[in-house]
Design a protein around this motif. Structure first.
Motif, PDB file in Angstrom:
ATOM      1  N   PRO A   1       0.797  -1.235   0.000  1.00 57.36           N
ATOM      2  CA  PRO A   1       0.000   0.000   0.000  1.00 57.36           C
ATOM      3  C   PRO A   1       0.828   1.282   0.000  1.00 57.36           C
ATOM      4  O   PRO A   1       0.342   2.324  -0.427  1.00 57.36           O
ATOM      5  N   ALA A   2       2.060   1.211   0.457  1.00 57.67           N
ATOM      6  CA  ALA A   2       2.884   2.425   0.533  1.00 57.67           C
ATOM      7  C   ALA A   2       3.657   2.698  -0.749  1.00 57.67           C
ATOM      8  O   ALA A   2       4.305   3.738  -0.874  1.00 57.67           O
ATOM      9  N   ASP A   3       3.592   1.792  -1.719  1.00 57.15           N
ATOM     10  CA  ASP A   3       4.375   1.930  -2.947  1.00 57.15           C
ATOM     11  C   ASP A   3       3.468   2.203  -4.143  1.00 57.15           C
ATOM     12  O   ASP A   3       2.377   1.640  -4.243  1.00 57.15           O
ATOM     13  N   ARG A   4       3.926   3.045  -5.052  1.00 51.61           N
ATOM     14  CA  ARG A   4       3.157   3.277  -6.273  1.00 51.61           C
ATOM     15  C   ARG A   4       3.581   2.271  -7.338  1.00 51.61           C
ATOM     16  O   ARG A   4       4.699   1.748  -7.303  1.00 51.61           O
ATOM     17  N   THR A   5       2.680   2.015  -8.260  1.00 53.82           N
ATOM     18  CA  THR A   5       2.942   1.064  -9.338  1.00 53.82           C
ATOM     19  C   THR A   5       2.637   1.730 -10.677  1.00 53.82           C
ATOM     20  O   THR A   5       1.586   2.349 -10.835  1.00 53.82           O
ATOM     21  N   VAL A   6       3.547   1.607 -11.621  1.00 55.77           N
ATOM     22  CA  VAL A   6       3.362   2.133 -12.971  1.00 55.77           C
ATOM     23  C   VAL A   6       3.511   0.968 -13.943  1.00 55.77           C
ATOM     24  O   VAL A   6       4.464   0.185 -13.845  1.00 55.77           O
ATOM     25  N   ILE A   7       2.567   0.846 -14.857  1.00 56.58           N
ATOM     26  CA  ILE A   7       2.598  -0.252 -15.829  1.00 56.58           C
ATOM     27  C   ILE A   7       2.524   0.315 -17.242  1.00 56.58           C
ATOM     28  O   ILE A   7       1.600   1.057 -17.588  1.00 56.58           O
ATOM     29  N   GLY A   8       3.518  -0.038 -18.042  1.00 57.91           N
ATOM     30  CA  GLY A   8       3.508   0.292 -19.462  1.00 57.91           C
ATOM     31  C   GLY A   8       2.977  -0.886 -20.252  1.00 57.91           C
ATOM     32  O   GLY A   8       3.450  -2.015 -20.077  1.00 57.91           O
ATOM     33  N   VAL A   9       1.999  -0.644 -21.110  1.00 57.54           N
ATOM     34  CA  VAL A   9       1.350  -1.704 -21.885  1.00 57.54           C
ATOM     35  C   VAL A   9       1.815  -1.625 -23.330  1.00 57.54           C
ATOM     36  O   VAL A   9       1.662  -0.584 -23.981  1.00 57.54           O
ATOM     37  N   GLY A  10       2.392  -2.724 -23.813  1.00 51.87           N
ATOM     38  CA  GLY A  10       2.817  -2.764 -25.208  1.00 51.87           C
ATOM     39  C   GLY A  10       1.677  -3.184 -26.123  1.00 51.87           C
ATOM     40  O   GLY A  10       0.649  -3.706 -25.677  1.00 51.87           O
ATOM     41  N   ASP A  11       1.854  -2.932 -27.410  1.00 51.05           N
ATOM     42  CA  ASP A  11       0.856  -3.387 -28.388  1.00 51.05           C
ATOM     43  C   ASP A  11       0.804  -4.912 -28.409  1.00 51.05           C
ATOM     44  O   ASP A  11       1.763  -5.590 -28.040  1.00 51.05           O
ATOM     45  N   LEU A  12      -0.312  -5.449 -28.838  1.00 51.93           N
ATOM     46  CA  LEU A  12      -0.479  -6.893 -28.930  1.00 51.93           C
ATOM     47  C   LEU A  12       0.327  -7.419 -30.121  1.00 51.93           C
ATOM     48  O   LEU A  12       0.171  -6.952 -31.251  1.00 51.93           O
ATOM     49  N   ALA A  13       1.218  -8.377 -29.847  1.00 49.35           N
ATOM     50  CA  ALA A  13       2.026  -8.977 -30.912  1.00 49.35           C
ATOM     51  C   ALA A  13       1.270 -10.144 -31.531  1.00 49.35           C
ATOM     52  O   ALA A  13       0.629 -10.930 -30.820  1.00 49.35           O
ATOM     53  N   VAL A  14       1.355 -10.287 -32.849  1.00 49.61           N
ATOM     54  CA  VAL A  14       0.662 -11.372 -33.538  1.00 49.61           C
ATOM     55  C   VAL A  14       1.211 -12.723 -33.093  1.00 49.61           C
ATOM     56  O   VAL A  14       0.469 -13.681 -32.889  1.00 49.61           O
ATOM     57  N   ASP A  15       2.524 -12.791 -32.918  1.00 46.95           N
ATOM     58  CA  ASP A  15       3.171 -14.010 -32.436  1.00 46.95           C
ATOM     59  C   ASP A  15       4.539 -13.628 -31.878  1.00 46.95           C
ATOM     60  O   ASP A  15       4.843 -12.437 -31.735  1.00 46.95           O
ATOM     61  N   ALA A  16       5.371 -14.625 -31.599  1.00 43.33           N
ATOM     62  CA  ALA A  16       6.659 -14.364 -30.954  1.00 43.33           C
ATOM     63  C   ALA A  16       7.584 -13.509 -31.801  1.00 43.33           C
ATOM     64  O   ALA A  16       8.426 -12.781 -31.266  1.00 43.33           O
ATOM     65  N   THR A  17       7.443 -13.558 -33.121  1.00 39.47           N
ATOM     66  CA  THR A  17       8.330 -12.782 -33.981  1.00 39.47           C
ATOM     67  C   THR A  17       8.067 -11.283 -33.882  1.00 39.47           C
ATOM     68  O   THR A  17       8.908 -10.483 -34.290  1.00 39.47           O
ATOM     69  N   GLY A  18       6.922 -10.893 -33.360  1.00 35.35           N
ATOM     70  CA  GLY A  18       6.584  -9.468 -33.281  1.00 35.35           C
ATOM     71  C   GLY A  18       6.689  -8.885 -31.888  1.00 35.35           C
ATOM     72  O   GLY A  18       6.080  -7.844 -31.606  1.00 35.35           O
ATOM     73  N   LEU A  19       7.455  -9.530 -30.991  1.00 32.38           N
ATOM     74  CA  LEU A  19       7.520  -9.076 -29.596  1.00 32.38           C
ATOM     75  C   LEU A  19       8.448  -7.874 -29.379  1.00 32.38           C
ATOM     76  O   LEU A  19       8.289  -7.144 -28.398  1.00 32.38           O
ATOM     77  N   ARG A  20       9.409  -7.657 -30.274  1.00 36.53           N
ATOM     78  CA  ARG A  20      10.435  -6.650 -30.009  1.00 36.53           C
ATOM     79  C   ARG A  20       9.848  -5.248 -29.846  1.00 36.53           C
ATOM     80  O   ARG A  20      10.117  -4.565 -28.845  1.00 36.53           O
ATOM     81  N   ASP A  21       9.039  -4.810 -30.796  1.00 40.71           N
ATOM     82  CA  ASP A  21       8.488  -3.457 -30.721  1.00 40.71           C
ATOM     83  C   ASP A  21       7.572  -3.273 -29.513  1.00 40.71           C
ATOM     84  O   ASP A  21       7.681  -2.264 -28.797  1.00 40.71           O
ATOM     85  N   PRO A  22       6.648  -4.207 -29.213  1.00 43.67           N
ATOM     86  CA  PRO A  22       5.820  -4.044 -28.011  1.00 43.67           C
ATOM     87  C   PRO A  22       6.642  -3.988 -26.722  1.00 43.67           C
ATOM     88  O   PRO A  22       6.304  -3.240 -25.801  1.00 43.67           O
ATOM     89  N   LEU A  23       7.732  -4.772 -26.671  1.00 38.78           N
ATOM     90  CA  LEU A  23       8.583  -4.752 -25.477  1.00 38.78           C
ATOM     91  C   LEU A  23       9.237  -3.392 -25.304  1.00 38.78           C
ATOM     92  O   LEU A  23       9.228  -2.811 -24.211  1.00 38.78           O
ATOM     93  N   ILE A  24       9.807  -2.864 -26.391  1.00 45.25           N
ATOM     94  CA  ILE A  24      10.476  -1.555 -26.304  1.00 45.25           C
ATOM     95  C   ILE A  24       9.479  -0.471 -25.919  1.00 45.25           C
ATOM     96  O   ILE A  24       9.742   0.371 -25.057  1.00 45.25           O
TER      97      ILE A  24
END
Length: 517
Positions: free
Chosen positions: A371-394
């Protein structure tokens, strides 16, 4: 177990109980037998020994004095041997034992003390053999539980077959590995105990009371966890203490095994990030690694980057909480803890819009635990499959870090919510960024190395201060004229004029690309 009650139950010994003593006295374990005729045997009797006597001291001291001496020595009871001279137990001895609540039995003339000693030796041998048999049987069951993957809970289940005890296993990271469900305050007390030097043998647990502590060592010999019996040590029987010590040793094996597995998983997951960031060159390895984590690489994949805490250092247990969040929802996910953030890659068969509500649920779950800590979440775009993970990760990483710098509250963000030059740079191959940075910054570095100057540092400071001459000169501890000479030399070597917006952008991006590559 050797007790006065067990000796009385042996009919061959012909023992007659005269004074039973306090409740439970006949069932208390006897250390051994002590034969004495001394008027004051207290210096020689060990605590809980059973005294045998023919009463030869009776002409020297009173029965009350003799019994008082036995009480001082904490004897467990008295057996009076009848003889031809004393065919009955003296009345004053019976009265003295009754007044002192010291158990008293008489043995007939026909039974010598050696027969009682032999019976006691037989009982102790049988008790030791029984205890050893239980130890071996329980050890086999514990080893079998570990080999079957029963974990810490499996060890406690084996222990509870023999002993009904309230048990809890907590590691130094504040994770409840098995046992009784307790609240965060109680977990905190347990963790604090494990981190003391030396750790205590007992501690006070809020809402529970005194608990006995049995330490669990990890692979490096450090105290990595604790087996807490939620009862004080004094309330535990010797057999229970032996069982708890045995369980703690097997828990050490389990903790060591878990540490090895976590180290392997951590290395595997960290390597996954490197594979993803390498792009198509390692696409096949990415697919194989995801499949090893139970994730279908041919299906749509989502990426979160999570930062929990107020100083970009993850609070203890936050990664476990993220793993539990996805596990409880039946979502196959690989959780990758970094030095500052945590990356989550998981399969997702819904649309990309539903990723934000899921992330908001995750924030609420983490807020409950921290409760004392803040949380920030960045959401990447949905990748079609494993080959498209790089851009969503960045994008997920950059969105998360930008929001962290810009906000002081918990929030969820996507690429559409946050725009920054670093995202554009991140989408380029690292070798391209390296060449871009070297082409512009290389001449400055060569000049600095050959002439001992600080042109690159001057450029970074100047741009960092938004081109303010006086502020930059003060930061570098130089005169403004000296700064102007340095900037002129930078313009000459790079072919860019820092006073022109277009050239200043090139220089700034070169510094940023250098940091990313």
């Amino acid at each position: 177990m050797l007790t006065l009650g067990a000796l009385i139950d042996d009919t061959t010994l012909e023992l007659t109980l005269l004074v039973p003593g306090p409740p439970g006295a006949l069932d208390r374990e006897v250390l051994w037998l002590h034969n004495t005729e001394l008027p004051d045997p207290s210096p020689y009797i060990r605590a809980t020994e059973l005294v045998l006597t023919n009463g030869l001291w009776h002409s020297t001291v009173t029965s009350a004095d003799f019994v008082a001496a036995l009480l001082r020595a904490r004897a467990s009871g008295l057996i009076y041997g009848l003889t031809d001279q004393t065919p009955t137990t003296p009345t004053d001895l019976v009265d003295a034992c009754a007044a002192a609540e010291l158990p008293l039995a008489a043995v007939s003339i026909a039974v010598p003390f050696t027969a009682i000693t032999q019976a006691a030796a037989r009982m102790q041998t049988e008790a030791r053999q029984s205890a050893l048999s239980r130890l071996v049987r329980r050890g086999n069951a514990l080893a079998s539980s570990i080999s079957r993957g029963g974990g810490a809970q499996g060890i406690l289940d084996v222990l509870r077959r023999d002993h009904d005890l309230p048990l809890l296993v907590v590691d130094r990271m504040g994770r409840r590995l098995a046992g009784t469900v307790v609240d965060d305050a109680q977990i905190h007390v347990a963790v604090d105990a494990l981190n003391r030097h030396p750790p205590p043998l007992e501690l006070e647990v809020p809402g529970i009371g005194t608990a006995a502590v049995y330490l669990v060592e990890g692979a490096m010999g450090d105290i990595d966890a604790g087996l807490f019996c939620l009862r004080p040590l004094a309330a535990l029987r010797p057999a229970e203490q032996d069982a708890l010590e045995q369980a703690a040793r097997y828990l050490s094996l389990e903790v060591t095994r878990q540490q090895a597995l976590q180290a392997i998983e951590s290395r595997f997951s960290s390597e996954l990030l490197e594979m993803v960031l390498s792009g198509t060159a390692r696409a096949r390895e990415v697919s194989e690694r995801l499949r090893a984590f139970g994730i279908d690489p041919s299906a749509p994949l989502a990426v979160y980057t999570v930062v929990v805490g107020n100083d970009e250092l993850r609070p203890v247990g936050s990664t476990d909480e993220i793993e539990a969040f996805f596990s409880h929802r039946g979502i196959a996910a690989v959780v990758i803890p970094g030095s500052q953030d945590t990356v989550v890659v998981f399969g997702w068969h819904q649309d990309s819009a539903s990723l934000v509500p899921l992330a908001e649920h995750l924030i609420r779950a983490l807020a409950t635990r921290f409760p004392a800590d803040r949380t920030v979440i960045g959401v990447g775009d949905l990748a079609v499959d494993a080959t498209g993970l790089r851009d969503p990760l960045i994008r997920a990483r950059e969105v998360c870090h930008v929001m962290w710098r810009r906000s002081t509250e918990s929030r969820v963000g996507t690429y559409a919510d946050v725009g920054t030059h670093r995202m554009l740079l991140g989408l380029h191959d690292r070798s391209v960024l390296r060449r871009f940075a070297d082409d512009i910054l290389g001449p400055l570095r060569v000049h600095d190395e050959q002439h001992g100057t600080e042109l690159e540092r001057t450029l970074r400071t100047f741009l960092g201060n938004d081109g303010h001459w006086a502020k930059t000169a003060a930061a570098l501890y130089v005169h403004v004229n000296t700064l102007r000479n340095r900037v002129a030399r930078i313009n000459e070597l790079t072919g860019r004029d820092v006073t022109r917006l277009e050239d200043r952008v090139d220089l700034f991006l070169a510094l940023e690309a250098d940091a990313l590559s």
